[in-house]
Scaffold this active site. Structure first.
Site, PDB file in Angstrom:
ATOM      1  NE  ARG A   1      -2.872   0.413   3.366  1.00  0.00           N
ATOM      2  CZ  ARG A   1      -2.269   0.971   4.422  1.00  0.00           C
ATOM      3  NH1 ARG A   1      -1.830   2.225   4.358  1.00  0.00           N
ATOM      4  NH2 ARG A   1      -2.105   0.285   5.531  1.00  0.00           N
TER       5      ARG A   1
ATOM      6  CG  ASP B   1      -8.161  14.265 -15.880  1.00  0.00           C
ATOM      7  OD1 ASP B   1      -7.714  13.722 -16.908  1.00  0.00           O
ATOM      8  OD2 ASP B   1      -9.004  13.716 -15.144  1.00  0.00           O
TER       9      ASP B   1
ATOM     10  CE  LYS C   1     -11.840   6.454 -18.400  1.00  0.00           C
ATOM     11  NZ  LYS C   1     -12.903   5.559 -18.039  1.00  0.00           N
TER      12      LYS C   1
ATOM     13  CE1 TYR D   1     -16.558  10.056 -15.250  1.00  0.00           C
ATOM     14  CE2 TYR D   1     -15.128  10.157 -13.335  1.00  0.00           C
ATOM     15  CZ  TYR D   1     -16.089   9.505 -14.078  1.00  0.00           C
ATOM     16  OH  TYR D   1     -16.570   8.298 -13.652  1.00  0.00           O
TER      17      TYR D   1
HETATM   18  C1  LIG Z   1     -11.328  12.793 -17.703  1.00  0.00           C
HETATM   19  C2  LIG Z   1     -11.477  11.708 -16.677  1.00  0.00           C
HETATM   20  N1  LIG Z   1     -10.762  11.779 -15.543  1.00  0.00           N
HETATM   21  C3  LIG Z   1     -10.865  10.828 -14.591  1.00  0.00           C
HETATM   22  C4  LIG Z   1     -11.723   9.753 -14.741  1.00  0.00           C
HETATM   23  C5  LIG Z   1     -11.823   8.721 -13.664  1.00  0.00           C
HETATM   24  O1  LIG Z   1     -11.050   7.619 -14.011  1.00  0.00           O
HETATM   25  P1  LIG Z   1     -11.312   6.129 -13.493  1.00  0.00           P
HETATM   26  O2  LIG Z   1     -12.560   5.651 -14.125  1.00  0.00           O
HETATM   27  O3  LIG Z   1     -10.091   5.376 -13.906  1.00  0.00           O
HETATM   28  O4  LIG Z   1     -11.435   6.226 -11.998  1.00  0.00           O
HETATM   29  C6  LIG Z   1     -12.477   9.637 -15.902  1.00  0.00           C
HETATM   30  C7  LIG Z   1     -13.388   8.496 -16.087  1.00  0.00           C
HETATM   31  O5  LIG Z   1     -14.086   8.374 -17.061  1.00  0.00           O
HETATM   32  C8  LIG Z   1     -12.352  10.643 -16.905  1.00  0.00           C
HETATM   33  O6  LIG Z   1     -13.070  10.606 -18.042  1.00  0.00           O
END
Ligand SMILES: Cc1ncc(COP(=O)(O)O)c(C=O)c1O
Length: 395
Positions: free
Chosen positions: A60, A185, A210, A113
């Site tokens: 962890r 992000d 992704k 998101y």
């Molecule tokens: C732009 C973006 N950031 C973060 C996330 C969250 O990622 P995760 O699904 O791996 O937790 C997503 C999920 O779709 C996303 O589209």
């Protein structure tokens, strides 16, 4: 001895990921499937737990395979250090916890998101933070919201789902003037299309679920930035238990090695599909930063490299009912609430990624009930277009 000074292109960096691990002579890093690592003597415990002696002791808090993945993404982004996490949300949570204890005022894009917005709104009152939300591409609104008391700024480099491209250099200037930490992000663009650190960002988060992993077989996240920040993020990852498991790290690393070839193909496909959708009589709007008609096309030309990404959003005549018909009529493209895989997928943001925010908030962001989001894969582009064309004919 390996020389580290040559500058490399991203396709070279990606293909060679994971080769930098020390201590073993494998081409591919082993999967350290161990939750704990024995300590030789009681006397060295303090040095190990305080990170003075760089030994692993508990997964962890750090695992060699997971660390290789974090460091690999750091190399793709040109960062000093990286920390792997169990998901994009885990990476976002750990980063925000550090940002929120560094000060009380945060400015964030309103176009995020859905669950990132919910997370910010949930954490702020608990941790005593005040968050101001602004339109991601409205530089004047950022200017107005950011002040000397701002501790962190948070946005997506290519927004989910409308693919808006904020002006990173301008916002980075504001971050600098206010001495706040600029966190982005970069999930949608990936380091193949946008290198946020080159434009002044301090920290870069990814949902590695992704494009980085790319095969729809792993849930993972990662944060990269300065050594100091990443060490603080790692301690939060350990505290809240959002560490990345070694096998998931290994899969994510394997996927990342082909990032450049996958995205070269999928973004070239996306450009052609966006042009096709843009002139289709049943498509009322097509959103793709590579199109002249996209409101941020000029910014995209400045900021994006190697094409304009593999995500497209569009609206069709007839709203949500017709979206349902379209999804049923597609023969090959599956309705799947994710993105970034080698195969093309389609989704409905209002019902999936942005269902956690209110309808009025979605409307404010421009997310209509008829909006469709397409994640373009590496198939032959003619097959993708044929599938869409046949389905559009039926609606
Ligand atoms: C732009 C973006 N950031 C973060 C996330 C969250 O990622 P995760 O699904 O791996 O937790 C997503 C999920 O779709 C996303 O589209």
């Amino acid at each position: 001895m390996r020389k580290k000074t040559q500058k490399k292109f991203i396709d070279t960096l990606a293909a060679r990921l994971g080769q930098t691990t020390q201590g073993h002579r494998t081409m591919v890093p082993p999967i350290y499937q161990s939750s704990v690592f024995p300590i030789d003597t009681l006397e060295e415990t303090d040095d190990i737990f305080e990170g003075i002696k760089g030994d692993y002791f508990y997964s962890r808090d750090g695992n060699p395979t997971s660390d290789v993945f974090g460091e690999s993404v750091a190399s793709l982004e040109g960062a000093e250090a990286g920390a792997a996490s169990s998901s994009g949300m885990g990476a976002t949570l750990a980063t925000l916890l550090v940002a929120m204890e560094s000060g009380t005022h945060l400015v964030a894009a309103r176009n995020l998101y859905g669950k990132a917005t919910v997370l910010l709104k949930s954490l702020a009152p608990v941790l005593g933070n005040n968050i101001e939300f602004v339109e991601a591409t409205d530089t004047k609104a950022w200017e107005k919201a950011i002040s000397k008391s701002t501790s962190a700024i948070f946005l997506e480099t290519e927004t989910n789902p409308l693919l808006r491209i904020p002006d990173l250099p301008k916002i980075a200037d504001l971050a600098k003037q206010s001495a706040s930490t600029f966190i982005v992000d970069n999930t949608f663009a990936s380091p193949f299309h946008i290198s946020p650190l080159n434009f002044g960002a301090d920290m870069v988060i990814h949902s590695a679920t992704k494009f980085l992993s790319g095969h729809g077989d792993v849930t993972a996240g990662v944060v990269v930035g300065s050594r100091d920040w990443i060490s603080r993020v790692k301690s939060k990852i350990s505290l809240v238990g959002v560490n990345l498991a070694p096998f998931e790290a290994w899969l994510a690393l394997r996927g990342s090695k082909t990032l450049a070839v996958r995205l070269a193909k999928s973004s070239a496909n996306a450009m052609k599909i966006a042009q096709y959708l843009n002139t289709h009589p049943k498509v009322t709007e097509a959103y793709y930063p590579g199109l002249d008609s996209h409101p941020d096309h000029e910014t995209a030309l400045k900021i994006m490299q190697n094409g304009f990404g593999s995500m497209i959003s569009f609206e069709i005549d007839g709203g949500i009912e017709k979206v349902g018909v379209l999804f049923k009529e597609l023969q090959q493209i599956r309705y799947a609430p994710s993105l970034g895989d080698v195969n093309t997928t389609i989704t409905h943001p209002a019902k999936t990624s942005h269902r956690g925010i209110s309808q009025s908030e979605r409307t404010l962001q421009g997310i209509q009930d008829g909006l469709i989001r397409l994640s373009v894969g590496i198939e032959n582009v003619s097959d993708i277009i044929t599938d869409i064309e046949c389905a559009l004919r039926k609606i």
